[in-house]
Design a protein around this motif. Structure first.
Motif, PDB file in Angstrom:
ATOM      1  N   LEU A 196       0.839  -1.189   0.000  1.00  0.00           N
ATOM      2  CA  LEU A 196       0.000   0.000   0.000  1.00  0.00           C
ATOM      3  C   LEU A 196       0.881   1.249   0.000  1.00  0.00           C
ATOM      4  O   LEU A 196       1.474   1.592  -1.001  1.00  0.00           O
ATOM      5  CB  LEU A 196      -0.954  -0.023   1.192  1.00  0.00           C
ATOM      6  N   ASN A 247      -6.382  -4.230  -0.327  1.00  0.00           N
ATOM      7  CA  ASN A 247      -6.304  -4.134   1.130  1.00  0.00           C
ATOM      8  C   ASN A 247      -6.708  -5.433   1.809  1.00  0.00           C
ATOM      9  O   ASN A 247      -6.132  -5.817   2.819  1.00  0.00           O
ATOM     10  CB  ASN A 247      -7.207  -2.990   1.608  1.00  0.00           C
ATOM     11  N   SER A 250      -8.417  -0.703  -2.415  1.00  0.00           N
ATOM     12  CA  SER A 250      -8.691   0.455  -1.565  1.00  0.00           C
ATOM     13  C   SER A 250      -8.231   1.780  -2.165  1.00  0.00           C
ATOM     14  O   SER A 250      -8.496   2.830  -1.590  1.00  0.00           O
ATOM     15  CB  SER A 250      -8.016   0.268  -0.202  1.00  0.00           C
TER      16      SER A 250
END
Length: 349
Positions: A128, A162, A176
């Protein structure tokens, strides 16, 4: 006798009069394995004066950081590899010689959504932030000896998975990230599937009646094919999306065959991890509201901070026989450290 001396005698008497102290608080479960530490009776009665700092505003300090100057055994808690609170079950799970091994050095990014694909003997996981806008994910090839780690890019790429799970030959990702132009295309938070054999990804959901989802966090797929997923505010707080939340934090049920999306839970501050019990009668959802931040349509993302008095609880719910709605919400577990993020349930429930 002076007043000062009387005060010292009184303080000493109070300290020495403490009863019920668990002693020692911690000890080696087995001298052969000093990295495994047993916490006696959950350390229910600590000797005074003990103190645990609740937060520095960014992250919560761990149980092992508690200061217990009158029990030297507790100093080993923060250094142990494994902590055992329930010796009967804990030692059975750990086995006779528990250990962990350093395998790969990875970036400082948040890593999520591990999914194991049996047919390939590979483990997929996501990257991420930081930095925002990064598209490649990671794959661990367990066919190699030693296993290898490499970057992985699906076609088309999926921004910031995610949560993830495997169902009927497909990887299901809770994507996400949201951006007007990421890798040359627009992406919004939603649900994606990935065929691991062909490397092709497909968007199966990207809006709720025109509203962007906030994050699309963790998920599970019910045996009937419905996808249950959480939708907290973290993509905005972590700068993974270019738009502030348009919906309240909630948990949803999506039926791919019809396209219908139903809200099933909206009482949690930051619904995050979600899991289905093997008997399909209980759903668990974590509320990580202790890690949150301000949201405004008129301000940029100000990030998240940690407040130990906020929600950091796993809740259990009954799932109705038709697998459509939740009832009987009850607190199941309060996290002793930080917040409970992703959830999995063991095969024995």
């Amino acid at each position: 006798m002076s007043a000062h001396t009387l005060g010292l005698v009184f303080l000493f008497s109070v300290a020495s009069a403490q009863t019920g102290v668990t002693s020692p608080l911690a000890q080696e479960c087995d001298p052969s394995f000093p990295n495994v530490l047993c916490i006696n009776k959950y350390a229910t009665v600590m000797p005074y004066h003990f103190f645990r700092n609740i937060s520095n505003g960014t992250f919560g300090l761990t149980f092992g950081s508690t200061l217990v100057p009158n029990d030297t055994s507790f100093a080993h808690v923060d250094k142990a590899d494994f902590l055992v609170f329930d010796q009967q079950r804990g030692l059975e799970i750990l086995g006779s010689n528990p250990s962990y091994e350093f395998v790969f050095k990875v970036s400082g990014a948040i890593h999520e959504a591990p999914v194991y694909v049996t047919s390939q003997n590979k483990l997929y996981l996501s990257q991420l932030t930081p930095p925002p806008g990064y598209l490649p994910q990671l794959a661990i090839d367990l066919n190699q000896d030693p296993p290898t780690l490499s970057e992985y890019l699906s076609d088309p790429p999926v921004y910031a998975p995610n949560g993830g799970t495997f169902h009927n030959g497909l990887i299901y990702w809770g994507a996400s990230g949201g951006n007007n132009s990421i890798g040359g295309t627009e992406q919004r938070a939603g649900l994606r599937t990935l065929h691991p054999e062909t490397n092709k990804s497909t968007t199966i959901l990207n809006n709720y009646f025109g509203y962007y989802f906030n994050t699309v966090g963790d998920l599970f797929v019910h045996p009937n094919g419905d996808v249950w997923f959480t939708d907290p505010d973290y993509s905005w707080l972590n700068k993974l999306t270019d738009t502030p939340p348009q919906l309240g934090s909630a948990t949803y049920r999506f039926t791919p065959s019809t396209g219908a999306v139903h809200i099933v839970e909206d009482s949690l501050l930051q619904p995050n991890g979600i899991a289905l019990a093997p008997n399909t009668r209980t759903v668990y959802i974590s509320d990580t509201g202790a890690a949150s931040g301000p949201i405004s349509l008129f301000l940029p993302s100000l990030g998240a901070s940690f407040n130990a008095t906020g929600k950091r609880t796993v809740y259990a719910y009954d799932l109705d026989p038709c697998a459509t709605y939740l009832t009987n919400k009850r607190a199941f577990w309060l996290s002793q450290d930080w917040v409970p993020d992703g959830l999995k349930v063991a095969r024995n429930g």
